[in-house]
Scaffold this motif. Structure first.
Motif, mmCIF file in Angstrom:
data_model
loop_
_atom_site.group_PDB
_atom_site.id
_atom_site.type_symbol
_atom_site.label_atom_id
_atom_site.label_comp_id
_atom_site.label_asym_id
_atom_site.label_seq_id
_atom_site.Cartn_x
_atom_site.Cartn_y
_atom_site.Cartn_z
ATOM 1 N N GLN A 87 -26.180 -36.256 -26.885
ATOM 2 C CA GLN A 87 -26.861 -34.981 -26.795
ATOM 3 C C GLN A 87 -27.638 -34.908 -25.488
ATOM 4 O O GLN A 87 -27.982 -35.940 -24.897
ATOM 5 N N ALA A 88 -27.908 -33.686 -25.033
ATOM 6 C CA ALA A 88 -28.533 -33.523 -23.725
ATOM 7 C C ALA A 88 -29.578 -32.418 -23.734
ATOM 8 O O ALA A 88 -29.418 -31.378 -24.379
ATOM 9 N N ASN A 89 -30.660 -32.676 -23.006
ATOM 10 C CA ASN A 89 -31.650 -31.659 -22.689
ATOM 11 C C ASN A 89 -31.099 -30.778 -21.573
ATOM 12 O O ASN A 89 -30.270 -31.214 -20.775
ATOM 13 N N LEU A 90 -31.591 -29.559 -21.491
ATOM 14 C CA LEU A 90 -31.121 -28.604 -20.483
ATOM 15 C C LEU A 90 -32.279 -28.104 -19.634
ATOM 16 O O LEU A 90 -33.322 -27.711 -20.162
ATOM 17 N N ILE A 91 -32.071 -28.118 -18.327
ATOM 18 C CA ILE A 91 -32.983 -27.466 -17.388
ATOM 19 C C ILE A 91 -32.136 -26.599 -16.457
ATOM 20 O O ILE A 91 -31.124 -27.061 -15.910
ATOM 21 N N VAL A 92 -32.536 -25.349 -16.277
ATOM 22 C CA VAL A 92 -31.824 -24.412 -15.402
ATOM 23 C C VAL A 92 -32.820 -23.881 -14.381
ATOM 24 O O VAL A 92 -33.837 -23.272 -14.744
ATOM 25 N N LEU A 93 -32.510 -24.113 -13.108
ATOM 26 C CA LEU A 93 -33.387 -23.722 -12.011
ATOM 27 C C LEU A 93 -32.628 -22.882 -10.995
ATOM 28 O O LEU A 93 -31.402 -22.987 -10.882
ATOM 29 N N PRO A 157 -28.824 -13.057 -20.727
ATOM 30 C CA PRO A 157 -29.508 -12.021 -19.940
ATOM 31 C C PRO A 157 -30.499 -12.570 -18.914
ATOM 32 O O PRO A 157 -30.905 -11.842 -18.002
ATOM 33 N N PHE A 158 -30.887 -13.822 -19.065
ATOM 34 C CA PHE A 158 -31.918 -14.397 -18.203
ATOM 35 C C PHE A 158 -31.362 -15.333 -17.131
ATOM 36 O O PHE A 158 -32.102 -15.800 -16.275
ATOM 37 N N TRP A 159 -30.076 -15.625 -17.193
ATOM 38 C CA TRP A 159 -29.474 -16.669 -16.358
ATOM 39 C C TRP A 159 -29.365 -16.191 -14.919
ATOM 40 O O TRP A 159 -28.655 -15.229 -14.632
ATOM 41 N N PRO A 160 -30.029 -16.839 -13.956
ATOM 42 C CA PRO A 160 -29.945 -16.409 -12.559
ATOM 43 C C PRO A 160 -28.530 -16.566 -11.995
ATOM 44 O O PRO A 160 -27.788 -17.465 -12.390
ATOM 45 N N GLN A 161 -28.158 -15.702 -11.067
ATOM 46 C CA GLN A 161 -26.838 -15.775 -10.449
ATOM 47 C C GLN A 161 -26.648 -17.080 -9.685
ATOM 48 O O GLN A 161 -25.541 -17.604 -9.608
ATOM 49 N N ASN A 162 -27.724 -17.588 -9.088
ATOM 50 C CA ASN A 162 -27.637 -18.814 -8.287
ATOM 51 C C ASN A 162 -28.212 -20.012 -9.034
ATOM 52 O O ASN A 162 -28.809 -20.912 -8.447
ATOM 53 N N ALA A 163 -27.993 -20.033 -10.344
ATOM 54 C CA ALA A 163 -28.572 -21.092 -11.174
ATOM 55 C C ALA A 163 -27.874 -22.425 -10.963
ATOM 56 O O ALA A 163 -26.659 -22.497 -10.754
ATOM 57 N N SER A 296 -34.991 -23.637 -20.208
ATOM 58 C CA SER A 296 -34.757 -24.958 -20.783
ATOM 59 C C SER A 296 -34.299 -24.790 -22.227
ATOM 60 O O SER A 296 -34.353 -23.692 -22.795
ATOM 61 N N HIS A 297 -33.825 -25.881 -22.821
ATOM 62 C CA HIS A 297 -33.650 -25.903 -24.268
ATOM 63 C C HIS A 297 -35.033 -25.833 -24.908
ATOM 64 O O HIS A 297 -36.028 -26.205 -24.289
ATOM 65 N N SER A 298 -35.098 -25.365 -26.126
ATOM 66 C CA SER A 298 -36.328 -25.488 -26.893
ATOM 67 C C SER A 298 -36.412 -26.925 -27.397
ATOM 68 O O SER A 298 -35.403 -27.474 -27.862
ATOM 69 N N PRO A 299 -37.564 -27.574 -27.274
ATOM 70 C CA PRO A 299 -37.661 -28.980 -27.674
ATOM 71 C C PRO A 299 -37.064 -29.235 -29.056
ATOM 72 O O PRO A 299 -37.373 -28.549 -30.026
ATOM 73 N N GLY A 300 -36.178 -30.232 -29.108
ATOM 74 C CA GLY A 300 -35.503 -30.582 -30.340
ATOM 75 C C GLY A 300 -34.180 -29.875 -30.542
ATOM 76 O O GLY A 300 -33.412 -30.232 -31.436
ATOM 77 N N HIS A 301 -33.857 -28.888 -29.711
ATOM 78 C CA HIS A 301 -32.636 -28.095 -29.835
ATOM 79 C C HIS A 301 -31.734 -28.412 -28.630
ATOM 80 O O HIS A 301 -31.855 -27.797 -27.577
ATOM 81 N N MET A 302 -30.818 -29.368 -28.814
ATOM 82 C CA MET A 302 -30.077 -29.934 -27.689
ATOM 83 C C MET A 302 -28.671 -29.353 -27.536
ATOM 84 O O MET A 302 -28.119 -28.727 -28.435
ATOM 85 N N PHE A 303 -28.103 -29.617 -26.364
ATOM 86 C CA PHE A 303 -26.682 -29.372 -26.118
ATOM 87 C C PHE A 303 -25.926 -30.624 -26.551
ATOM 88 O O PHE A 303 -26.241 -31.733 -26.101
ATOM 89 N N VAL A 304 -24.945 -30.469 -27.433
ATOM 90 C CA VAL A 304 -24.166 -31.600 -27.923
ATOM 91 C C VAL A 304 -22.895 -31.700 -27.101
ATOM 92 O O VAL A 304 -22.091 -30.773 -27.042
ATOM 93 N N THR A 305 -22.694 -32.839 -26.434
ATOM 94 C CA THR A 305 -21.562 -33.059 -25.538
ATOM 95 C C THR A 305 -20.371 -33.643 -26.287
ATOM 96 O O THR A 305 -20.468 -34.034 -27.454
ATOM 97 N N ASP A 306 -19.251 -33.740 -25.580
ATOM 98 C CA ASP A 306 -18.056 -34.395 -26.113
ATOM 99 C C ASP A 306 -18.075 -35.898 -25.861
ATOM 100 O O ASP A 306 -17.153 -36.620 -26.281
#
Length: 313
Positions: A87-93, A157-163, A296-306
């Motif tokens: 599982q992974a945390n997410l940060i988008v900048l 709706p919030f995702w920047p074009q140059n994210a 970001s992800h909300s704490p405790g709510h992760m992205f599950v990878t393969d």
């Protein structure tokens, strides 16, 4: 960057380093939200409760779980979900912050172990075939001017074009190994989110980024602590061994029954609190550093990878 420091970068880090050094000046992306008048809320009002359901293991594969998330059939924390998978945390900048954040992760590898860094503007992670990071995390946090603005189930709706999206290892990845060793997960047993705490332990600053470490806590039977340390040490991509065993005061935690994020869980008489580095660290650091916008992800709510949880990155 010096040759010696470059040798210490992971493949994902070298890839982003090359990408950012050759893209020239970053372009401004759209930072509009669905409602620009949304008021700010205290983080404790958002990062609590939402306990995981008993159906954590009903998903045969991570892709099946991600589809449930995408359809908003699963919006609760992911502790105990898809054991054996990373599982992974997410940060988008925005791109203008990405290189400094890359350096921050490289300097703080136990707090921020990089799993993957996506190309500018990309939303499909190679560690999750067919994924869309805008909708495949159960809950997202939207931050403006260093403060939490709102929590949503769809970040499109919030995702920047140059994210630039960063996936960072999570301690949930070794939940399966702990369960196999007969070490119970109290948060799952009690249908709660994991407790997370601010500490007085500083991170190593990089560029504009600075702040203290955040930790998560698991109650572990005193007789099992050595086993827990041995198991988690085998998962450096998931924060590795504990930062602290017992004595929460030594890292600035005054009351383990009052976490800064997540939910308090029971600690039995024969147990001690075991504190691991937590993927909420970058969120706290970005807030303290005054970044004008990030997701970001909300704490405790992760992205599950393969990826298998023991994959070496």
């Amino acid at each position: 960057m010096s040759e010696s420091s470059d040798l210490n970068l992971s493949k994902a880090e070298r890839r982003l380093s090359s990408l950012l050094l050759n893209t020239g000046q970053p372009q401004e992306g759209s930072l509009k939200t669905a409602n620009e008048n949304d008021g700010y809320r205290d983080v404790r009002d958002v990062f609590s409760n939402g306990a995981p359901q008993q159906q954590q293991n009903q998903y045969a594969t991570p892709s099946e779980f991600r589809m449930a998330v995408r359809q908003q059939r699963h919006v609760t924390p992911t502790n105990g979900v898809c054991p054996g998978y990373m599982q992974a945390n997410l940060i988008v900048l925005e791109e203008k912050y990405a290189f400094d954040f890359l350096l921050f992760c490289q300097k703080n590898k136990q707090a921020c172990p990089l799993i993957e860094v996506l190309d500018v503007g990309s939303v499909e992670a190679s560690c999750g075939v067919g994924s869309d990071l805008r909708v495949d995390v159960p809950k997202y946090c939207i931050y403006k001017n260093g403060k939490l603005s709102q929590e949503v189930n769809d970040a499109t709706p919030f995702w920047p074009q140059n994210a630039v999206a960063f996936l960072i290892g999570c301690s949930f990845s070794y939940d399966g190994a702990l369960l196999a060793a007969q070490i119970p997960l109290r948060s799952v047993e009690q249908n709660k989110n994991v407790p997370m705490y601010k500490t007085n332990v500083p991170t190593k600053p990089a560029g504009i980024f600075h702040g203290n470490v955040v930790v998560s806590m698991k109650p572990i039977k005193a007789i099992d602590v050595a086993k827990e340390v041995l198991i988690t040490s085998k998962f450096p991509q998931a924060h590795g061994p504990p930062l602290c065993v017992g004595c929460p005061d030594s890292i600035g935690i005054r009351d383990v029954n009052n976490p800064d994020w997540g939910d308090a869980v029971d600690i039995l008489e024969d147990e001690v609190p075991v504190f691991h580095y937590c993927g909420v660290t970058p969120q706290q650091v970005l807030m303290e550093s005054g970044v004008d916008f990030f997701i970001s992800h909300s704490p405790g709510h992760m992205f599950v990878t393969d990826l298998s949880s023991d994959t070496v990155i």
